[in-house]
Design a protein around this motif. Structure first.
Motif, mmCIF file in Angstrom:
data_model
loop_
_atom_site.group_PDB
_atom_site.id
_atom_site.type_symbol
_atom_site.label_atom_id
_atom_site.label_comp_id
_atom_site.label_asym_id
_atom_site.label_seq_id
_atom_site.Cartn_x
_atom_site.Cartn_y
_atom_site.Cartn_z
ATOM 1 N N VAL A 167 0.773 -1.102 -0.113
ATOM 2 C CA VAL A 167 -0.103 0.124 0.036
ATOM 3 C C VAL A 167 0.796 1.215 0.014
ATOM 4 C CG1 VAL A 167 -1.802 1.448 1.328
ATOM 5 C CG2 VAL A 167 -2.000 -1.236 1.220
ATOM 6 N N VAL A 168 0.496 2.187 -1.220
ATOM 7 C CA VAL A 168 1.333 3.281 -1.056
ATOM 8 C C VAL A 168 0.517 4.382 -0.251
ATOM 9 C CG1 VAL A 168 2.288 5.258 -2.596
ATOM 10 C CG2 VAL A 168 2.669 2.834 -3.037
ATOM 11 N N LEU A 169 -0.826 4.404 -1.055
ATOM 12 C CA LEU A 169 -1.919 5.251 -0.424
ATOM 13 C C LEU A 169 -3.169 4.903 -0.307
ATOM 14 C CD1 LEU A 169 -2.221 8.759 -0.672
ATOM 15 C CD2 LEU A 169 -3.488 7.896 -2.568
ATOM 16 N N LEU A 170 -3.870 5.378 0.554
ATOM 17 C CA LEU A 170 -5.162 4.844 1.144
ATOM 18 C C LEU A 170 -5.969 5.990 1.323
ATOM 19 C CD1 LEU A 170 -7.410 2.684 1.858
ATOM 20 C CD2 LEU A 170 -6.553 2.988 4.364
ATOM 21 N N GLY A 171 -7.121 6.348 0.575
ATOM 22 C CA GLY A 171 -7.861 7.467 0.753
ATOM 23 C C GLY A 171 -9.163 7.323 0.661
ATOM 24 N N GLU A 172 -10.109 8.185 1.500
ATOM 25 C CA GLU A 172 -11.332 7.973 1.268
ATOM 26 C C GLU A 172 -12.046 8.719 0.063
ATOM 27 O OE1 GLU A 172 -15.338 9.119 3.909
ATOM 28 O OE2 GLU A 172 -13.681 9.002 4.933
ATOM 29 N N ILE A 173 -12.874 8.189 -0.520
ATOM 30 C CA ILE A 173 -13.683 8.905 -1.612
ATOM 31 C C ILE A 173 -14.685 9.635 -1.494
ATOM 32 C CG2 ILE A 173 -14.782 8.465 -4.025
ATOM 33 C CD1 ILE A 173 -12.780 6.189 -4.541
ATOM 34 N N ASP A 174 -14.861 10.895 -1.873
ATOM 35 C CA ASP A 174 -15.997 11.804 -1.600
ATOM 36 C C ASP A 174 -17.113 11.393 -2.641
ATOM 37 O OD1 ASP A 174 -17.907 13.526 -1.020
ATOM 38 O OD2 ASP A 174 -16.464 15.471 -0.898
ATOM 39 N N LEU A 175 -18.178 10.706 -2.240
ATOM 40 C CA LEU A 175 -19.213 10.058 -2.950
ATOM 41 C C LEU A 175 -19.503 11.389 -3.945
ATOM 42 C CD1 LEU A 175 -20.678 7.391 -1.054
ATOM 43 C CD2 LEU A 175 -19.025 7.164 -2.789
ATOM 44 N N GLU A 176 -19.867 12.601 -3.169
ATOM 45 C CA GLU A 176 -20.536 13.651 -4.018
ATOM 46 C C GLU A 176 -19.728 14.160 -5.090
ATOM 47 O OE1 GLU A 176 -21.409 16.656 -1.032
ATOM 48 O OE2 GLU A 176 -22.864 15.004 0.047
ATOM 49 N N LYS A 177 -18.462 14.119 -4.790
ATOM 50 C CA LYS A 177 -17.421 14.759 -5.916
ATOM 51 C C LYS A 177 -17.013 13.654 -6.980
ATOM 52 C CE LYS A 177 -15.979 18.274 -3.100
ATOM 53 N NZ LYS A 177 -14.622 18.966 -2.404
ATOM 54 N N GLU A 178 -17.236 12.368 -6.527
ATOM 55 C CA GLU A 178 -16.755 11.136 -7.523
ATOM 56 C C GLU A 178 -17.197 11.420 -8.906
ATOM 57 O OE1 GLU A 178 -16.536 6.403 -7.319
ATOM 58 O OE2 GLU A 178 -17.916 7.432 -6.236
ATOM 59 N N SER A 179 -18.484 11.854 -9.240
ATOM 60 C CA SER A 179 -19.235 11.948 -10.577
ATOM 61 C C SER A 179 -18.609 13.141 -11.238
ATOM 62 C CB SER A 179 -20.328 11.946 -10.313
ATOM 63 O OG SER A 179 -20.928 12.913 -9.683
#
Length: 118
Positions: A56-68
């Motif tokens: 693992v190099v990077l782990l980050g949470e995805i903002d579901l509102e900005k994903e699209s």
């Protein structure tokens, strides 16, 4: 929560984080491997994915509102794999020409696969 994981080999995984331990080993559910080429991307479904922490190099949470709101265009798996193959061939040809030009000038470049031996 949906997370993005960047691996040491350059792959990008997106999925729901189900478990993590003290070694950063991860278990992802409904995982897709996302391949980016230029302004296009494709997702390959992978299902449940276990990732060893040392990769693992990077782990980050995805903002579901900005994903699209991404400027990237989603394409089929076949199309993105073909784009990736073409990009890799172009990169290899460029590297071959660079090595040839250096060789003509009397310089040598160690091959990438032998660098780990030192």
């Amino acid at each position: 929560e949906k997370h993005l994981v960047l691996l040491r080999d350059g792959r990008t995984l997106i999925g729901y984080l189900r478990s993590i331990d003290q070694f950063a080993n991860l278990v992802l559910h409904q995982t897709v491997e996302r391949i980016h080429v230029g302004k296009k991307y494709g997702d390959i479904p992978r299902g449940i994915f276990v990732v060893r922490g040392e990769n693992v190099v990077l782990l980050g949470e995805i903002d579901l509102e900005k994903e699209s709101d991404t400027p990237l265009q989603q394409v089929s798996i076949e199309e993105i794999l073909e784009e990736q193959r073409v990009e890799l061939q172009a990169k290899q040809e460029s590297e071959r020409l660079k090595v040839q030009a250096l060789k003509e000038r009397g310089l040598s470049v160690p091959r990438a696969d032998t660098l780990d031996e030192y």
